[in-house]
Design a protein around this motif. Structure first.
Motif, PDB file in Angstrom:
ATOM      1  N   LYS A 127      15.560  36.059  38.173  1.00  0.00           N
ATOM      2  CA  LYS A 127      16.296  36.276  36.915  1.00  0.00           C
ATOM      3  C   LYS A 127      15.947  37.653  36.358  1.00  0.00           C
ATOM      4  O   LYS A 127      14.871  38.181  36.585  1.00  0.00           O
ATOM      5  CB  LYS A 127      15.976  35.180  35.903  1.00  0.00           C
ATOM      6  CG  LYS A 127      14.541  35.072  35.499  1.00  0.00           C
ATOM      7  CD  LYS A 127      14.344  33.896  34.539  1.00  0.00           C
ATOM      8  CE  LYS A 127      12.878  33.758  34.152  1.00  0.00           C
ATOM      9  NZ  LYS A 127      12.649  32.571  33.289  1.00  0.00           N
ATOM     10  N   ARG A 128      16.908  38.194  35.660  1.00  0.00           N
ATOM     11  CA  ARG A 128      16.850  39.540  35.066  1.00  0.00           C
ATOM     12  C   ARG A 128      17.092  40.659  36.081  1.00  0.00           C
ATOM     13  O   ARG A 128      17.203  41.810  35.672  1.00  0.00           O
ATOM     14  CB  ARG A 128      15.534  39.793  34.320  1.00  0.00           C
ATOM     15  CG  ARG A 128      15.417  38.977  33.019  1.00  0.00           C
ATOM     16  CD  ARG A 128      14.187  39.403  32.231  1.00  0.00           C
ATOM     17  NE  ARG A 128      12.956  38.974  32.879  1.00  0.00           N
ATOM     18  CZ  ARG A 128      12.411  37.787  32.720  1.00  0.00           C
ATOM     19  NH1 ARG A 128      12.987  36.886  31.943  1.00  0.00           N
ATOM     20  NH2 ARG A 128      11.274  37.471  33.336  1.00  0.00           N
ATOM     21  N   GLN A 129      17.184  40.333  37.360  1.00  0.00           N
ATOM     22  CA  GLN A 129      17.564  41.348  38.344  1.00  0.00           C
ATOM     23  C   GLN A 129      19.075  41.540  38.326  1.00  0.00           C
ATOM     24  O   GLN A 129      19.811  40.778  37.702  1.00  0.00           O
ATOM     25  CB  GLN A 129      17.101  40.937  39.742  1.00  0.00           C
ATOM     26  CG  GLN A 129      15.605  41.068  39.964  1.00  0.00           C
ATOM     27  CD  GLN A 129      15.220  40.798  41.415  1.00  0.00           C
ATOM     28  OE1 GLN A 129      15.788  39.936  42.075  1.00  0.00           O
ATOM     29  NE2 GLN A 129      14.239  41.539  41.900  1.00  0.00           N
ATOM     30  N   SER A 130      19.522  42.564  39.009  1.00  0.00           N
ATOM     31  CA  SER A 130      20.949  42.816  39.117  1.00  0.00           C
ATOM     32  C   SER A 130      21.409  42.502  40.536  1.00  0.00           C
ATOM     33  O   SER A 130      20.614  42.496  41.488  1.00  0.00           O
ATOM     34  CB  SER A 130      21.276  44.261  38.759  1.00  0.00           C
ATOM     35  OG  SER A 130      20.648  45.139  39.676  1.00  0.00           O
ATOM     36  N   VAL A 131      22.718  42.227  40.664  1.00  0.00           N
ATOM     37  CA  VAL A 131      23.279  41.896  41.971  1.00  0.00           C
ATOM     38  C   VAL A 131      24.745  42.326  41.989  1.00  0.00           C
ATOM     39  O   VAL A 131      25.397  42.392  40.937  1.00  0.00           O
ATOM     40  CB  VAL A 131      23.153  40.381  42.249  1.00  0.00           C
ATOM     41  CG1 VAL A 131      23.978  39.566  41.268  1.00  0.00           C
ATOM     42  CG2 VAL A 131      23.522  40.039  43.677  1.00  0.00           C
ATOM     43  N   ALA A 132      25.231  42.648  43.181  1.00  0.00           N
ATOM     44  CA  ALA A 132      26.632  43.056  43.330  1.00  0.00           C
ATOM     45  C   ALA A 132      27.241  42.362  44.525  1.00  0.00           C
ATOM     46  O   ALA A 132      26.587  42.175  45.561  1.00  0.00           O
ATOM     47  CB  ALA A 132      26.724  44.566  43.489  1.00  0.00           C
ATOM     48  N   PHE A 133      28.493  41.981  44.366  1.00  0.00           N
ATOM     49  CA  PHE A 133      29.253  41.329  45.428  1.00  0.00           C
ATOM     50  C   PHE A 133      30.462  42.198  45.753  1.00  0.00           C
ATOM     51  O   PHE A 133      31.053  42.809  44.857  1.00  0.00           O
ATOM     52  CB  PHE A 133      29.739  39.940  44.992  1.00  0.00           C
ATOM     53  CG  PHE A 133      28.699  39.093  44.332  1.00  0.00           C
ATOM     54  CD1 PHE A 133      28.926  38.548  43.091  1.00  0.00           C
ATOM     55  CD2 PHE A 133      27.493  38.842  44.960  1.00  0.00           C
ATOM     56  CE1 PHE A 133      27.970  37.754  42.472  1.00  0.00           C
ATOM     57  CE2 PHE A 133      26.529  38.063  44.353  1.00  0.00           C
ATOM     58  CZ  PHE A 133      26.765  37.516  43.102  1.00  0.00           C
ATOM     59  N   TRP A 134      30.848  42.154  47.014  1.00  0.00           N
ATOM     60  CA  TRP A 134      31.967  42.975  47.457  1.00  0.00           C
ATOM     61  C   TRP A 134      33.073  42.104  48.017  1.00  0.00           C
ATOM     62  O   TRP A 134      32.804  41.067  48.650  1.00  0.00           O
ATOM     63  CB  TRP A 134      31.460  43.971  48.512  1.00  0.00           C
ATOM     64  CG  TRP A 134      32.534  44.785  49.154  1.00  0.00           C
ATOM     65  CD1 TRP A 134      33.112  45.925  48.662  1.00  0.00           C
ATOM     66  CD2 TRP A 134      33.148  44.537  50.412  1.00  0.00           C
ATOM     67  NE1 TRP A 134      34.049  46.394  49.546  1.00  0.00           N
ATOM     68  CE2 TRP A 134      34.088  45.561  50.634  1.00  0.00           C
ATOM     69  CE3 TRP A 134      33.002  43.540  51.386  1.00  0.00           C
ATOM     70  CZ2 TRP A 134      34.868  45.629  51.775  1.00  0.00           C
ATOM     71  CZ3 TRP A 134      33.785  43.606  52.530  1.00  0.00           C
ATOM     72  CH2 TRP A 134      34.711  44.641  52.707  1.00  0.00           C
ATOM     73  N   CYS A 135      34.316  42.533  47.809  1.00  0.00           N
ATOM     74  CA  CYS A 135      35.469  41.790  48.314  1.00  0.00           C
ATOM     75  C   CYS A 135      36.517  42.763  48.847  1.00  0.00           C
ATOM     76  O   CYS A 135      36.849  43.757  48.184  1.00  0.00           O
ATOM     77  CB  CYS A 135      36.084  40.946  47.200  1.00  0.00           C
ATOM     78  SG  CYS A 135      37.666  40.160  47.648  1.00  0.00           S
ATOM     79  N   ASN A 136      37.050  42.454  50.011  1.00  0.00           N
ATOM     80  CA  ASN A 136      38.161  43.215  50.567  1.00  0.00           C
ATOM     81  C   ASN A 136      39.334  42.264  50.747  1.00  0.00           C
ATOM     82  O   ASN A 136      39.257  41.327  51.550  1.00  0.00           O
ATOM     83  CB  ASN A 136      37.784  43.856  51.900  1.00  0.00           C
ATOM     84  CG  ASN A 136      38.828  44.859  52.360  1.00  0.00           C
ATOM     85  OD1 ASN A 136      39.438  45.540  51.543  1.00  0.00           O
ATOM     86  ND2 ASN A 136      39.035  44.956  53.649  1.00  0.00           N
ATOM     87  N   PRO A 137      40.412  42.436  49.996  1.00  0.00           N
ATOM     88  CA  PRO A 137      41.526  41.485  50.055  1.00  0.00           C
ATOM     89  C   PRO A 137      42.353  41.647  51.327  1.00  0.00           C
ATOM     90  O   PRO A 137      42.135  42.566  52.114  1.00  0.00           O
ATOM     91  CB  PRO A 137      42.353  41.857  48.830  1.00  0.00           C
ATOM     92  CG  PRO A 137      42.126  43.333  48.682  1.00  0.00           C
ATOM     93  CD  PRO A 137      40.690  43.545  49.082  1.00  0.00           C
ATOM     94  N   ILE A 138      43.304  40.764  51.494  1.00  0.00           N
ATOM     95  CA  ILE A 138      44.246  40.868  52.601  1.00  0.00           C
ATOM     96  C   ILE A 138      45.062  42.146  52.420  1.00  0.00           C
ATOM     97  O   ILE A 138      45.471  42.479  51.299  1.00  0.00           O
ATOM     98  CB  ILE A 138      45.153  39.627  52.659  1.00  0.00           C
ATOM     99  CG1 ILE A 138      44.310  38.392  53.028  1.00  0.00           C
ATOM    100  CG2 ILE A 138      46.301  39.807  53.636  1.00  0.00           C
ATOM    101  CD1 ILE A 138      45.060  37.079  52.948  1.00  0.00           C
ATOM    102  N   SER A 139      45.295  42.840  53.507  1.00  0.00           N
ATOM    103  CA  SER A 139      46.012  44.104  53.451  1.00  0.00           C
ATOM    104  C   SER A 139      47.385  43.929  52.803  1.00  0.00           C
ATOM    105  O   SER A 139      48.154  43.028  53.143  1.00  0.00           O
ATOM    106  CB  SER A 139      46.191  44.655  54.877  1.00  0.00           C
ATOM    107  OG  SER A 139      46.933  45.850  54.857  1.00  0.00           O
ATOM    108  N   GLY A 140      47.651  44.786  51.821  1.00  0.00           N
ATOM    109  CA  GLY A 140      48.944  44.735  51.153  1.00  0.00           C
ATOM    110  C   GLY A 140      48.989  43.848  49.920  1.00  0.00           C
ATOM    111  O   GLY A 140      49.987  43.855  49.187  1.00  0.00           O
ATOM    112  N   HIS A 141      47.930  43.113  49.684  1.00  0.00           N
ATOM    113  CA  HIS A 141      47.894  42.250  48.496  1.00  0.00           C
ATOM    114  C   HIS A 141      47.504  43.063  47.265  1.00  0.00           C
ATOM    115  O   HIS A 141      46.428  43.652  47.206  1.00  0.00           O
ATOM    116  CB  HIS A 141      46.904  41.102  48.702  1.00  0.00           C
ATOM    117  CG  HIS A 141      47.455  40.001  49.532  1.00  0.00           C
ATOM    118  ND1 HIS A 141      46.879  38.747  49.595  1.00  0.00           N
ATOM    119  CD2 HIS A 141      48.559  39.942  50.329  1.00  0.00           C
ATOM    120  CE1 HIS A 141      47.593  37.971  50.389  1.00  0.00           C
ATOM    121  NE2 HIS A 141      48.606  38.682  50.858  1.00  0.00           N
TER     122      HIS A 141
END
Lengths: 115, 116
Positions: free
Chosen positions: A15-29
């Protein structure tokens, strides 16, 4: 056709740490969604993008959560600082556009555990 | 605000049996869309079937069909000839459109287990 990609698949932080998530959508969306799914519950929409603009972020806890989609393609969701109650699966979805009826396609999710 | 309720947290049936999952919702809108999503243990959410509220005919997709009762605000999913691969969490969802956005409101889910 490649589906929605997300990384990492799993993340454990204090807790109190930072975090990042990544997403690559379907092409053209053009539309991209971030959902939070707490164990035992259905997904809840956090934020929706149309290209690089925010369409709906009414349920995003803006004091600690932020998201961006700078070039209108992939997106990053960040939590800073994390709390215990942020433990959940974070799902990314995409659809062709946000007007009309467009099926949302989901990624595999990132399971976050906050200790 | 729209709400979606799934009253069956868990269900279990034998392979090849028919099973029905229940869903009720609350809305003041007249035109809307309802969905059933499947989430297998790998956690990739997949659309199973959708229903437009203005259509009286119940939607059907192969072994999956719905019983849409608009007046009762009920939207149940029937799975015929159930298969082991049908084992998953099933979510009922309502499509909200606040200010042009497209927001899915999900129920709590029903965990369905198909036993061999």
């Amino acid at each position: 056709e490649a589906g929605v990609a997300q990384s990492p698949r799993y993340k454990i932080i204090e807790k109190r740490q930072s975090v990042a998530f990544w997403c690559n959508p379907i092409s053209g969306h053009a539309t991209l969604y971030w959902y939070q799914q707490i164990l035992g519950q259905g997904p809840k929409l956090l934020i929706q993008f149309q290209n690089n603009g925010v369409v709906d972020d009414s349920q995003l806890p803006k004091d600690r959560f932020s998201a961006e989609r700078l070039k209108g393609v992939d997106s990053t969701l960040k939590i800073q600082p994390a709390k215990l109650e942020d433990s959940a699966v974070y799902l990314c979805a995409s659809s062709l556009q946000h007007r009309g009826l467009n099926t949302q396609y989901f990624g595999p999710g990132t399971r976050l555990t906050v200790l | 605000a729209q709400t979606v309720t799934q009253s069956q947290p868990e269900m279990s049936v034998q392979e090849a049996e028919t099973v029905t999952l229940s869903c009720t919702y609350d809305t003041s809108e007249n035109n809307y869309y309802l969905f059933w999503y499947k989430q297998p243990p790998s956690r990739q959410m997949i659309l199973v079937i959708r229903q437009e509220a203005y259509k009286q005919q119940n939607a059907t997709e192969n072994r999956f069909s719905v019983n849409f009762q608009k007046a009762a605000k009920s939207f149940s999913l029937k799975i015929s000839d159930s298969q082991l691969g049908d084992t998953a969490m099933y979510f009922c969802a309502f499509l909200q459109r606040p200010q042009g956005a497209q927001k899915l409101v999900f129920g709590q889910g029903t965990r369905l287990t198909i036993n061999p």
